[in-house]
Design a protein around this motif. Structure first.
Motif, PDB file in Angstrom:
ATOM      1  N   ASN A 188      -1.499  -2.861   5.505  1.00  0.00           N
ATOM      2  CA  ASN A 188      -2.501  -2.328   6.509  1.00  0.00           C
ATOM      3  C   ASN A 188      -2.928  -3.115   7.650  1.00  0.00           C
ATOM      4  O   ASN A 188      -2.725  -4.411   7.157  1.00  0.00           O
ATOM      5  CB  ASN A 188      -3.864  -1.840   5.268  1.00  0.00           C
ATOM      6  CG  ASN A 188      -3.693  -1.406   4.539  1.00  0.00           C
ATOM      7  OD1 ASN A 188      -2.702  -0.711   4.628  1.00  0.00           O
ATOM      8  ND2 ASN A 188      -3.512  -1.530   2.758  1.00  0.00           N
ATOM      9  N   LEU A 189      -2.841  -2.586   8.406  1.00  0.00           N
ATOM     10  CA  LEU A 189      -3.348  -3.510  10.141  1.00  0.00           C
ATOM     11  C   LEU A 189      -5.216  -4.376   9.459  1.00  0.00           C
ATOM     12  O   LEU A 189      -5.579  -3.967   8.961  1.00  0.00           O
ATOM     13  CB  LEU A 189      -3.869  -2.578  10.876  1.00  0.00           C
ATOM     14  CG  LEU A 189      -2.646  -1.970  12.056  1.00  0.00           C
ATOM     15  CD1 LEU A 189      -3.542  -1.260  12.624  1.00  0.00           C
ATOM     16  CD2 LEU A 189      -2.206  -3.051  12.179  1.00  0.00           C
ATOM     17  N   PRO A 190      -4.586  -5.520   9.982  1.00  0.00           N
ATOM     18  CA  PRO A 190      -5.769  -6.327   9.284  1.00  0.00           C
ATOM     19  C   PRO A 190      -6.712  -6.522  10.575  1.00  0.00           C
ATOM     20  O   PRO A 190      -7.258  -7.234  10.797  1.00  0.00           O
ATOM     21  CB  PRO A 190      -4.889  -8.019   8.783  1.00  0.00           C
ATOM     22  CG  PRO A 190      -3.428  -7.821  10.422  1.00  0.00           C
ATOM     23  CD  PRO A 190      -4.008  -6.652   9.766  1.00  0.00           C
TER      24      PRO A 190
ATOM     25  N   PRO B  61       1.256  -1.789  -0.086  1.00  0.00           N
ATOM     26  CA  PRO B  61       0.131   0.043  -0.474  1.00  0.00           C
ATOM     27  C   PRO B  61       0.691   1.467  -0.550  1.00  0.00           C
ATOM     28  O   PRO B  61       2.361   1.225   0.196  1.00  0.00           O
ATOM     29  CB  PRO B  61      -1.054   0.012   1.573  1.00  0.00           C
ATOM     30  CG  PRO B  61      -0.269  -1.147   2.130  1.00  0.00           C
ATOM     31  CD  PRO B  61       0.923  -2.012   1.857  1.00  0.00           C
ATOM     32  N   ASP B  62      -0.044   2.470  -0.557  1.00  0.00           N
ATOM     33  CA  ASP B  62       0.952   3.593  -0.408  1.00  0.00           C
ATOM     34  C   ASP B  62       1.473   3.990   0.703  1.00  0.00           C
ATOM     35  O   ASP B  62       2.340   5.033   1.236  1.00  0.00           O
ATOM     36  CB  ASP B  62       0.125   4.864  -1.260  1.00  0.00           C
ATOM     37  CG  ASP B  62       0.341   4.037  -3.447  1.00  0.00           C
ATOM     38  OD1 ASP B  62      -0.191   4.773  -3.765  1.00  0.00           O
ATOM     39  OD2 ASP B  62       1.241   3.610  -3.845  1.00  0.00           O
ATOM     40  N   SER B  63       0.446   3.686   2.151  1.00  0.00           N
ATOM     41  CA  SER B  63       0.638   4.730   3.300  1.00  0.00           C
ATOM     42  C   SER B  63      -0.055   2.764   4.337  1.00  0.00           C
ATOM     43  O   SER B  63      -0.478   2.421   3.530  1.00  0.00           O
ATOM     44  CB  SER B  63      -0.623   5.395   3.427  1.00  0.00           C
ATOM     45  OG  SER B  63      -1.610   5.130   3.315  1.00  0.00           O
ATOM     46  N   GLY B  64      -0.041   3.609   5.228  1.00  0.00           N
ATOM     47  CA  GLY B  64      -0.122   2.571   6.056  1.00  0.00           C
ATOM     48  C   GLY B  64       1.309   2.171   7.468  1.00  0.00           C
ATOM     49  O   GLY B  64       2.034   2.971   7.630  1.00  0.00           O
ATOM     50  N   TYR B  65       0.797   0.878   7.713  1.00  0.00           N
ATOM     51  CA  TYR B  65       1.874   0.481   9.443  1.00  0.00           C
ATOM     52  C   TYR B  65       2.791   0.849   8.337  1.00  0.00           C
ATOM     53  O   TYR B  65       3.429  -0.088   7.019  1.00  0.00           O
ATOM     54  CB  TYR B  65       1.420  -0.286   9.899  1.00  0.00           C
ATOM     55  CG  TYR B  65       0.621   0.173  11.439  1.00  0.00           C
ATOM     56  CD1 TYR B  65      -0.611   0.784  10.806  1.00  0.00           C
ATOM     57  CD2 TYR B  65       1.331   0.361  12.723  1.00  0.00           C
ATOM     58  CE1 TYR B  65      -1.772   1.793  12.131  1.00  0.00           C
ATOM     59  CE2 TYR B  65       0.117   0.747  13.606  1.00  0.00           C
ATOM     60  CZ  TYR B  65      -0.830   1.204  13.043  1.00  0.00           C
ATOM     61  OH  TYR B  65      -1.618   2.017  14.425  1.00  0.00           O
TER      62      TYR B  65
ATOM     63  N   ASN C  80       3.827   2.973  12.895  1.00  0.00           N
ATOM     64  CA  ASN C  80       2.278   3.890  12.746  1.00  0.00           C
ATOM     65  C   ASN C  80       2.603   4.895  11.177  1.00  0.00           C
ATOM     66  O   ASN C  80       3.424   4.670  10.590  1.00  0.00           O
ATOM     67  CB  ASN C  80       0.973   4.502  13.424  1.00  0.00           C
ATOM     68  CG  ASN C  80       1.396   5.600  13.742  1.00  0.00           C
ATOM     69  OD1 ASN C  80       2.449   6.594  13.725  1.00  0.00           O
ATOM     70  ND2 ASN C  80       1.093   5.918  14.988  1.00  0.00           N
ATOM     71  N   GLU C  81       0.584   4.829  10.879  1.00  0.00           N
ATOM     72  CA  GLU C  81       0.955   5.913   9.035  1.00  0.00           C
ATOM     73  C   GLU C  81       1.440   6.801   9.364  1.00  0.00           C
ATOM     74  O   GLU C  81       2.141   7.894   8.604  1.00  0.00           O
ATOM     75  CB  GLU C  81      -0.473   5.717   9.172  1.00  0.00           C
ATOM     76  CG  GLU C  81      -0.981   4.649   8.756  1.00  0.00           C
ATOM     77  CD  GLU C  81      -2.518   4.240   9.986  1.00  0.00           C
ATOM     78  OE1 GLU C  81      -3.083   3.479   9.555  1.00  0.00           O
ATOM     79  OE2 GLU C  81      -1.948   4.474  10.859  1.00  0.00           O
ATOM     80  N   ARG C  82       1.537   7.342  10.384  1.00  0.00           N
ATOM     81  CA  ARG C  82       2.807   8.937  11.280  1.00  0.00           C
ATOM     82  C   ARG C  82       4.190   8.440  10.838  1.00  0.00           C
ATOM     83  O   ARG C  82       4.702   9.846  11.548  1.00  0.00           O
ATOM     84  CB  ARG C  82       2.143   9.430  12.420  1.00  0.00           C
ATOM     85  CG  ARG C  82       0.616  10.186  11.750  1.00  0.00           C
ATOM     86  CD  ARG C  82      -0.365  10.342  13.189  1.00  0.00           C
ATOM     87  NE  ARG C  82      -1.916  10.545  13.003  1.00  0.00           N
ATOM     88  CZ  ARG C  82      -2.507  11.747  13.511  1.00  0.00           C
ATOM     89  NH1 ARG C  82      -2.107  12.111  14.888  1.00  0.00           N
ATOM     90  NH2 ARG C  82      -3.722  11.991  13.314  1.00  0.00           N
ATOM     91  N   ASN C  83       4.480   7.471  11.226  1.00  0.00           N
ATOM     92  CA  ASN C  83       6.017   7.189  11.641  1.00  0.00           C
ATOM     93  C   ASN C  83       6.216   7.242  12.905  1.00  0.00           C
ATOM     94  O   ASN C  83       7.616   7.099  13.066  1.00  0.00           O
ATOM     95  CB  ASN C  83       6.405   8.068   9.836  1.00  0.00           C
ATOM     96  CG  ASN C  83       7.801   6.990   9.570  1.00  0.00           C
ATOM     97  OD1 ASN C  83       8.103   6.516   9.669  1.00  0.00           O
ATOM     98  ND2 ASN C  83       8.890   8.001   9.554  1.00  0.00           N
TER      99      ASN C  83
END
Lengths: 381, 166
Positions: free
Chosen positions: B74-76, B52-56, B118-121
């Motif tokens: 991505n978190l499942p 994915p382009d973003s995610g964990y 996380n998504e915000r690094n």
């Protein structure tokens, strides 16, 4: 009763008997033909997988790989014929068939039931090399020799846990099938073969991209799964699922939960998808695998679920606006009241009137979903 | 050629198949991630050619602080469930507040730790990998296999000498 009716009645019974026998015979022939077609497909998959593995390993000189291949039921042994020093085998039928099919080097016993095939660039020390098939699986070592690959028996080795159902290339998408609630390997193997050949690879865009997929299965039924109360969907222990899947190359995991139709009518269970794992109820419509794989590749449901907080713009097949001009130029959903609802939620648009993400009897994804899936497939070899 | 000699040779020739992998068992609980368990085993990890382009993000760091391996996921937590009932497809989505999930990654001899962002690094979880390498569970199988191979070679040499003498 009138005289004509009395005369006619036995005639009707005779006609009915002939028709019934005809229907039964036709049914048996149809089932037999289907089984033959299925066996032919599985044999073709074995030939293709073996050829691709031989080609891939040959370049790694002197390296050895243990491989286990799936074979259709009924095959007792497989004989590999090398190019040099062929010695007439003790089995007269294999030798006779070698004379008839001079261009083939892969023979199956019983020879009268299975046509021989050809695999290029193989070498054997004992020529011919005949190996027993156990539980529908052939386990061998492959040793790279540069321009060819040597086939070596794996008699004394523990059979590999991973069974190759259909192998294309090393960089293809790897899908592994695990079984839950199965009692026998042949039943599981048959289900996997049907889902792979008759369902998955029969659907676009997978059908025209078959070389982008490798399929495997693990014949271990110790997986722990349960039905989540209230929602009635299948849930399996993730740690155990991944440990089992790790036996095979895998990018995606499919757990087939064996359930009979009657049990499912009385207690319906839903298939589910989360992360990279789909859990499929085998009693459900077989196309549910295609629907769940749509979720695996990032598609949303196109029937209404009205999930609070659902963001349609996060999915390629749903949206708060018509974003598919470059593909179909069409849009369905609100505010057009003539369309049958939106896309997961009734305030979202979808790009096609219907697809397998909306209704299972539509055996296709449609152009928008196919386009989204192809973007994933393009990342693979 | 004697089958026993073939088997010995096969053991010594590099095997091109499964490699060591690390299966990490994680727990997600209302925004927090924790490492529950880790297992090293012989197997395969996903290629992850499509991310994915973003995610964990998961990152494996070496003892000298180099990035050995990383990928986005991505978190499942979104479960799609579906079934066809009387010819109509029905189901829904469940957003899980807590769930267990697992990730399989390659095993590195010189890995120091595994980190999760996380998504915000922001670093949200971490696990030490060094202590596992020195554990009896890791050392014992390696040493045992080495001793078995050595003993097999010695027995082979002795048996071949006996054949020559006779």
């Amino acid at each position: 009763m009138m005289k004509a009716q009395i005369i006619g009645t036995p005639f009707i019974y005779i006609m009915f008997t002939f028709v019934a026998i005809g229907v039964i015979v036709a049914g048996i022939i149809a089932v037999h033909n289907l089984e033959n077609a299925s066996r032919a497909t599985q044999l073709a998959n074995f030939q293709l997988s073996l050829q691709n593995k031989v080609k891939s390993i040959s370049t790694s000189v002197n390296s050895v790989s243990q491989e286990t291949f799936a074979l259709p039921p009924g095959i007792e042994s497989v004989c590999f014929i090398g190019d040099e020093d062929f010695v007439p085998y003790t089995n007269k039928k294999v030798t006779e068939n070698k004379i008839i099919y001079a261009d083939k080097n892969l023979f199956f016993e019983p020879v009268e039931r299975f046509s021989p095939r050809a695999v290029s660039n193989i070498a054997v020390d004992q020529n011919p090399l005949c190996l027993k098939v156990i539980d529908g699986k052939l386990s061998i070592y492959l040793q790279g020799l540069g321009n060819e690959t040597k086939i070596i028996p794996a008699d004394n080795a523990k059979p590999a846990e991973c069974v190759s159902v259909k192998y294309s290339t090393e960089n293809a998408i790897d899908i592994v099938f695990l079984g839950y609630n199965y009692n026998t390997i042949p039943t599981f193997a048959g289900d996997v073969s049907r889902y792979v050949n008759d369902v998955f690879l029969a659907t676009e865009p997978y059908n025209s991209s078959q070389e982008k997929f490798n399929f495997y299965r693990v014949d271990d039924f110790s997986l722990s799964c349960s039905i989540v109360p209230g929602f009635n969907y299948i849930d399996c222990d993730s740690y155990q699922t991944n440990l089992m899947a790790a036996n095979c190359p895998h990018d995606y995991i499919v757990v087939l939960a064996d359930r009979n139709q009657l049990n499912d009518v009385l207690n319906p269970v839903r298939s589910s998808q989360v992360g990279n794992t789909a859990k499929v109820n085998t009693a459900d419509n077989k196309d549910v695998l295609i629907h769940e794989f749509g979720h695996q590749f990032g598609l949303a449901d196109e029937y209404i679920v009205n999930y609070p907080g659902f963001d349609p713009d996060a999915y390629p097949n749903c949206g708060t606006s018509c974003k598919w001009n470059s593909i179909t130029g069409q849009c369905y959903g609100t505010p057009n009241p003539n369309d049958n609802n939106g896309c997961s939620i009734d305030t979202a648009y979808r790009g096609t009137a219907t697809s397998i993400m909306k209704e299972l009897y539509i055996h296709e994804y449609g152009p928008i979903n196919e386009d989204a899936i192809r973007q994933v497939l393009d990342a693979y070899g | 050629m004697d089958k026993r000699i073939w088997l010995l040779l096969l053991v010594m020739i590099p095997m091109v198949s499964a490699e060591q992998v690390l299966v990490v068992h994680l727990r997600y609980d209302d925004g927090f991630i924790s490492v529950v368990d880790k297992t090293t085993t012989l197997g395969y990890y996903p290629d992850r050619l499509y991310q994915p382009d973003s995610g964990y993000r998961l990152e494996i760091v070496s003892v000298d602080d180099n990035n050995l391996y990383s990928f986005r996921f991505n978190l499942p937590v979104d479960v799609f469930y579906d079934a066809e009932v009387l010819g109509v497809l029905e189901g829904g989505i469940i957003r899980l507040n807590e769930t267990d999930f697992s990730l399989i990654v390659p095993y590195f001899d010189d890995a120091k730790e595994i980190n999760f962002y996380n998504e915000r690094n922001y670093l949200v979880a971490s696990a030490n990998l060094v202590e596992d390498k020195l554990s009896p569970q890791t050392i014992f199988p390696t040493v045992s296999i080495s001793i078995i191979i050595l003993l097999a070679l010695i027995l082979l040499i002795i048996s071949r000498r006996k054949i020559r003498l006779t």
